[in-house]
Design a protein around this motif. Structure first.
Motif, PDB file in Angstrom:
ATOM      1  N   GLY A 164       0.825  -1.202   0.000  1.00  0.00           N
ATOM      2  CA  GLY A 164       0.000   0.000   0.000  1.00  0.00           C
ATOM      3  C   GLY A 164       0.855   1.246   0.000  1.00  0.00           C
ATOM      4  O   GLY A 164       2.041   1.212   0.329  1.00  0.00           O
ATOM      5  N   ASP A 165       0.240   2.356  -0.361  1.00  0.00           N
ATOM      6  CA  ASP A 165       0.957   3.622  -0.455  1.00  0.00           C
ATOM      7  C   ASP A 165       1.426   4.088   0.921  1.00  0.00           C
ATOM      8  O   ASP A 165       0.959   3.608   1.963  1.00  0.00           O
ATOM      9  N   THR A 166       2.311   5.067   0.924  1.00  0.00           N
ATOM     10  CA  THR A 166       2.782   5.660   2.169  1.00  0.00           C
ATOM     11  C   THR A 166       1.621   6.319   2.913  1.00  0.00           C
ATOM     12  O   THR A 166       0.816   7.025   2.320  1.00  0.00           O
ATOM     13  N   GLY A 167       1.545   6.054   4.216  1.00  0.00           N
ATOM     14  CA  GLY A 167       0.568   6.735   5.045  1.00  0.00           C
ATOM     15  C   GLY A 167      -0.823   6.147   5.054  1.00  0.00           C
ATOM     16  O   GLY A 167      -1.748   6.756   5.594  1.00  0.00           O
ATOM     17  N   VAL A 168      -1.022   4.948   4.485  1.00  0.00           N
ATOM     18  CA  VAL A 168      -2.375   4.386   4.430  1.00  0.00           C
ATOM     19  C   VAL A 168      -2.768   3.676   5.721  1.00  0.00           C
ATOM     20  O   VAL A 168      -3.927   3.310   5.907  1.00  0.00           O
ATOM     21  N   GLY A 169      -1.803   3.454   6.620  1.00  0.00           N
ATOM     22  CA  GLY A 169      -2.128   2.789   7.870  1.00  0.00           C
ATOM     23  C   GLY A 169      -1.728   1.330   7.917  1.00  0.00           C
ATOM     24  O   GLY A 169      -2.382   0.514   8.573  1.00  0.00           O
ATOM     25  N   LYS A 170      -0.626   0.991   7.254  1.00  0.00           N
ATOM     26  CA  LYS A 170      -0.193  -0.405   7.230  1.00  0.00           C
ATOM     27  C   LYS A 170       0.173  -0.895   8.629  1.00  0.00           C
ATOM     28  O   LYS A 170      -0.059  -2.059   8.961  1.00  0.00           O
ATOM     29  N   GLU A 171       0.734  -0.010   9.458  1.00  0.00           N
ATOM     30  CA  GLU A 171       1.074  -0.432  10.820  1.00  0.00           C
ATOM     31  C   GLU A 171      -0.184  -0.727  11.635  1.00  0.00           C
ATOM     32  O   GLU A 171      -0.195  -1.648  12.448  1.00  0.00           O
ATOM     33  N   ARG A 172      -1.247   0.043  11.428  1.00  0.00           N
ATOM     34  CA  ARG A 172      -2.498  -0.232  12.132  1.00  0.00           C
ATOM     35  C   ARG A 172      -3.051  -1.602  11.739  1.00  0.00           C
ATOM     36  O   ARG A 172      -3.568  -2.352  12.574  1.00  0.00           O
TER      37      ARG A 172
END
Length: 460
Positions: A164-172
């Motif tokens: 996914g793109d930067t800042g989409v919330g992958k860590e969440r």
């Protein structure tokens, strides 16, 4: 000796500069189960064991000698004990904004322990008061589909690759996968940004080191692999790992054992791996920039996290409302309902920085509403204007600047725009641009970009 409650599960990171205080701190804390790590040269945004508290002990002399500016913001909320210079100067200009906790250069062990214990108690009280992690906002079909996949695969032991793109919330999403695992969900969630690993520190940070293994190793240190044992290791921006580091990661995944620097004894590790990247790893494999064998170990399960444009207007507005409610707290009811012109503007705005950029906007507008006591349209529209980017292509080259100095003025403007969008927070701006903080810093020096500088007008 058993540690008092304040010293349970505690790491102390020491930036000593020229003050020579690491050994003194380690000696003062040697009777307790506390890890003391010399951090000079480490990235401030380094990821720490989520299950352990952390305190920074920073000498004033380290602000210049460590090669970066030490600020409260860059320490990401970590409580700080400042150690005065040898001359005991207490001039406020010598310290960052938050310098309430200052020790004299010749501090005693009792003074250090008392101050650290106080800070840790405050930190743990603050963490205990925070609400638990909520489910992601998911009104769009794209997000509902993602959460369905997360629920399906959360309790499996295999590695997961999040795209996914930067800042989409992958860590969440990684945190949801972690909490959904019956066994590993009970352990720590260790998040590591692979793009922020300083050169030469990969082995020490990931594998750990034994006491005395190198100059400054005044105590043994558990690396990320050991910290994640029993839990989840989240490797963000995995595509930024150089190939020689990819080999070492692959070996750990295959052997499930690590050897600390300076030690000959292997340590068994057992964790669930979740990796993420905003780059196309398949293309990187084809180009020879990413090892195919590591890719196949990481991508047993692949999940795609949609960006805000794919999620649509409903999710944008719902996220914006959630962020505002978090920022405003008890003041929200006094401000009344969000005006339609504001929600319409948010819905129509493109957010290339995705949720991270939307959060920045929500926090900024929340501060405006709190300070002005209402939805001040003039102030808010200025904040909205900063969040918008050009949609008519890159700014034209400016010969007077671009050609004469050898600058790519369109790239320079993109960097300044990213910095403006992220309130000149360099780590966030680097993530927005999809580059490392070090590369951003080098480009700022190349283009002579100063904090707060406006971009070059399009008419040159």
């Amino acid at each position: 000796m058993r540690s008092p409650d304040s010293f349970e599960q505690l790491d102390i990171y020491v930036w000593e500069g020229k003050a020579d205080i690491v050994e003194r701190v380690a000696r003062c804390m040697s009777s307790f189960d506390v890890e003391v790590v010399r951090a000079d040269g480490m990235a401030l945004g380094m990821e720490r064991d989520a299950g352990r508290a952390a305190v920074a002990v920073i000498s004033v002399s380290a602000m210049d000698s460590s090669g970066f500016s030490l600020t409260t913001e860059s320490l990401q909320g970590t409580p700080v004990v400042w150690v005065a210079s040898a001359s005991r100067e207490r001039d406020s200009a010598s310290y960052p904004p938050d310098y309430r906790h200052v020790l004299p250069y010749d501090f005693t062990c009792a003074e250090l322990r008392t101050m650290i214990a106080k800070l840790v108690r405050q930190l743990r009280t603050r963490v205990a008061e925070l609400p638990g992690p909520d489910e992601l906002v998911a009104h769009s079909e794209a997000m509902k589909a993602l959460l369905s996949e997360v629920k399906t695969f959360a309790d499996c032991d295999h590695a997961v690759l999040l795209r996914g793109d930067t800042g989409v919330g992958k860590e969440r999403v990684a945190q949801l996968l972690h909490r959904g695992h019956q066994a590993y969900g009970k352990g720590a969630f260790i998040a590591v940004n692979c793009g922020a690993i300083p050169d030469g520190l990969f082995e020490s940070l990931f594998f750990g080191h034994a006491k005395g293994s190198f100059t400054g190793a005044v105590a043994s240190h558990r690396g990320y692999f050991e910290q994640a044992t029993g839990g989840t290791l989240f490797l963000d921006e995995i595509g930024d790992l150089p190939r020689y580091q990819q080999v070492k990661l692959l070996r750990v995944l295959e052997d499930r054992a690590v050897v600390r620097l300076g030690s000959a004894n292997p340590v068994r590790v057992d964790f669930r791996l979740v990796a993420a990247s905003n780059r196309n790893l398949r293309e990187m494999v084809a180009a020879g920039d990413f090892r195919a064998d590591l890719f196949y170990r990481l991508a047993v399960i692949e999940l795609y996290v949609p960006n805000l444009q794919e999620r649509g207007e409903t999710d944008k507005v719902a996220l914006f409302r959630s962020i505002l409610a978090e920022v405003l707290g008890d003041a929200a009811p006094d401000l009344g309902e969000l005006p339609h012109w504001l929600t319409d503007a948010v819905a129509a705005t493109a957010f290339p920085g995705n949720v991270r950029q939307l959060r920045n906007l929500g926090e900024r507008i929340g501060v405006i509403a709190r300070q002005t006591g209402g939805w001040d349209r003039a102030h808010i529209e200025r904040a909205l204007a900063l969040a918008r980017i050009r949609t008519d292509g890159p700014a034209p080259q400016t010969e007077a600047i671009g050609d004469r100095r050898g600058w790519n003025s369109s790239e320079r403007n993109r960097i300044i725009e990213a910095l403006e969008i992220n309130d000149w927070r360099r780590q966030d701006a680097a993530q927005h641009l999809g580059i490392s903080r070090k590369v951003l810093w080098e480009k700022m020096r190349k283009y002579q970009i100063l904090d707060g500088e406006p971009s070059i007008p399009e008419d040159g």
